[in-house]
Design a protein around this motif. Structure first.
Motif, PDB file in Angstrom:
ATOM      1  N   UNK A   9       0.837  -1.195   0.000  1.00 20.73           N
ATOM      2  CA  UNK A   9       0.000   0.000   0.000  1.00 20.73           C
ATOM      3  C   UNK A   9       0.874   1.247   0.000  1.00 20.73           C
ATOM      4  N   UNK A  10       0.249   2.376  -0.110  1.00 23.00           N
ATOM      5  CA  UNK A  10       1.000   3.620  -0.225  1.00 23.00           C
ATOM      6  C   UNK A  10       1.797   3.948   1.036  1.00 23.00           C
ATOM      7  N   UNK A  11       1.232   3.673   2.220  1.00 26.26           N
ATOM      8  CA  UNK A  11       1.923   3.944   3.485  1.00 26.26           C
ATOM      9  C   UNK A  11       3.077   2.966   3.681  1.00 26.26           C
ATOM     10  N   UNK A  12       2.813   1.681   3.509  1.00 27.42           N
ATOM     11  CA  UNK A  12       3.842   0.664   3.690  1.00 27.42           C
ATOM     12  C   UNK A  12       4.983   0.780   2.701  1.00 27.42           C
ATOM     13  N   UNK A  13       4.655   1.181   1.478  1.00 24.38           N
ATOM     14  CA  UNK A  13       5.687   1.350   0.460  1.00 24.38           C
ATOM     15  C   UNK A  13       6.586   2.546   0.782  1.00 24.38           C
ATOM     16  N   UNK A  14       5.987   3.645   1.254  1.00 25.70           N
ATOM     17  CA  UNK A  14       6.788   4.817   1.629  1.00 25.70           C
ATOM     18  C   UNK A  14       7.748   4.464   2.762  1.00 25.70           C
ATOM     19  N   UNK A  15       7.268   3.687   3.730  1.00 26.92           N
ATOM     20  CA  UNK A  15       8.118   3.279   4.854  1.00 26.92           C
ATOM     21  C   UNK A  15       9.249   2.375   4.381  1.00 26.92           C
ATOM     22  N   UNK A  16       8.933   1.462   3.470  1.00 26.19           N
ATOM     23  CA  UNK A  16       9.920   0.497   2.988  1.00 26.19           C
ATOM     24  C   UNK A  16      10.953   1.133   2.067  1.00 26.19           C
ATOM     25  N   UNK A  17      10.483   1.932   1.120  1.00 24.40           N
ATOM     26  CA  UNK A  17      11.371   2.525   0.113  1.00 24.40           C
ATOM     27  C   UNK A  17      12.069   3.793   0.603  1.00 24.40           C
TER      28      UNK A  17
ATOM     29  N   UNK B  90     -14.152  12.738  -0.704  1.00 25.17           N
ATOM     30  CA  UNK B  90     -13.898  14.127  -1.088  1.00 25.17           C
ATOM     31  C   UNK B  90     -12.463  14.591  -0.950  1.00 25.17           C
ATOM     32  N   UNK B  91     -11.585  13.735  -0.445  1.00 23.34           N
ATOM     33  CA  UNK B  91     -10.166  14.093  -0.386  1.00 23.34           C
ATOM     34  C   UNK B  91      -9.635  14.106  -1.823  1.00 23.34           C
ATOM     35  N   UNK B  92      -8.865  15.137  -2.167  1.00 23.80           N
ATOM     36  CA  UNK B  92      -8.345  15.260  -3.526  1.00 23.80           C
ATOM     37  C   UNK B  92      -6.830  15.063  -3.609  1.00 23.80           C
ATOM     38  N   UNK B  93      -6.125  15.271  -2.503  1.00 22.17           N
ATOM     39  CA  UNK B  93      -4.673  15.084  -2.488  1.00 22.17           C
ATOM     40  C   UNK B  93      -4.273  14.317  -1.234  1.00 22.17           C
ATOM     41  N   UNK B  94      -3.416  13.334  -1.412  1.00 19.56           N
ATOM     42  CA  UNK B  94      -2.839  12.595  -0.296  1.00 19.56           C
ATOM     43  C   UNK B  94      -1.337  12.531  -0.532  1.00 19.56           C
ATOM     44  N   UNK B  95      -0.577  12.817   0.505  1.00 18.87           N
ATOM     45  CA  UNK B  95       0.879  12.678   0.436  1.00 18.87           C
ATOM     46  C   UNK B  95       1.331  11.840   1.624  1.00 18.87           C
ATOM     47  N   UNK B  96       2.270  10.932   1.378  1.00 22.48           N
ATOM     48  CA  UNK B  96       2.886  10.160   2.443  1.00 22.48           C
ATOM     49  C   UNK B  96       4.385  10.444   2.401  1.00 22.48           C
ATOM     50  N   UNK B  97       4.935  10.739   3.577  1.00 23.73           N
ATOM     51  CA  UNK B  97       6.339  11.140   3.685  1.00 23.73           C
ATOM     52  C   UNK B  97       7.005  10.272   4.749  1.00 23.73           C
ATOM     53  N   UNK B  98       8.052   9.535   4.384  1.00 19.70           N
ATOM     54  CA  UNK B  98       8.742   8.727   5.397  1.00 19.70           C
ATOM     55  C   UNK B  98       9.437   9.614   6.424  1.00 19.70           C
ATOM     56  N   UNK B  99       9.373   9.174   7.680  1.00 16.93           N
ATOM     57  CA  UNK B  99      10.046   9.860   8.782  1.00 16.93           C
ATOM     58  C   UNK B  99      10.996   8.830   9.396  1.00 16.93           C
TER      59      UNK B  99
END
Length: 155
Positions: A69-77, A113-122
């Motif tokens: 998923x988008x969250x898990x991929x951001x954490x992994x990559x 109704x959400x139009x933008x989602x961003x995930x940022x690894x910390x």
């Protein structure tokens, strides 16, 4: 100097600060690596506009698997993802590439109704996810600000 100016920001206040950066973010969630199983990411803290309370409450029990998923991929990559939806045809755009609808959490948010989602690894913590009811264009300055603000998370 007043006491409020010298106190460190809490995690919730840091998420609030990110939402208030002027871009129009509606929510921010920190998905943290689970303390007993580092392959899982769970909600550590969230800040959101009042009208999104139910939507965010539905996200709290979610668990993301590292690399999926988008969250898990951001954490992994270790790389961010910036996703847009036009809200009408449900065309999704992931930082320049079309993505398939295999992430039910994204589909649910875009449908609400959400139009933008961003995930940022910390680093060492997990991933911060932000969402907006507006289409927000990707800005490197915002990504850097988010990582800088969340690098040192105070308990």
């Amino acid at each position: 100097m007043t006491m409020a100016m010298t106190m460190p920001l809490t995690l919730r206040n840091k998420l609030k600060t990110l939402c208030a950066c002027g871009d129009g973010w509606s929510y921010a969630i920190l998905w943290r690596f689970h303390p007993r199983n580092s392959l899982l990411l769970t909600v550590e803290e969230a800040y959101y506009e009042e009208h999104l309370g139910e939507e965010i409450a539905n996200m709290h029990p979610q668990v993301h698997l590292l690399g999926e998923g988008i969250v898990g991929e951001a954490a992994f990559m270790g790389k961010h993802s910036w996703v847009h939806s036009d809200g009408q045809t449900h065309d999704w755009n992931l930082t320049g590439q079309n993505i398939c609808e295999d992430d039910s959490g994204l589909h649910q948010q875009f449908s609400s109704g959400i139009k933008t989602i961003v995930v940022i690894p910390v680093k060492a913590w997990g991933v911060v996810q932000l969402g907006s009811r507006k289409k927000i264009l990707e800005r490197v300055e915002f990504l850097e600000q988010a990582q800088s603000l969340l690098t040192e998370i105070d308990r």
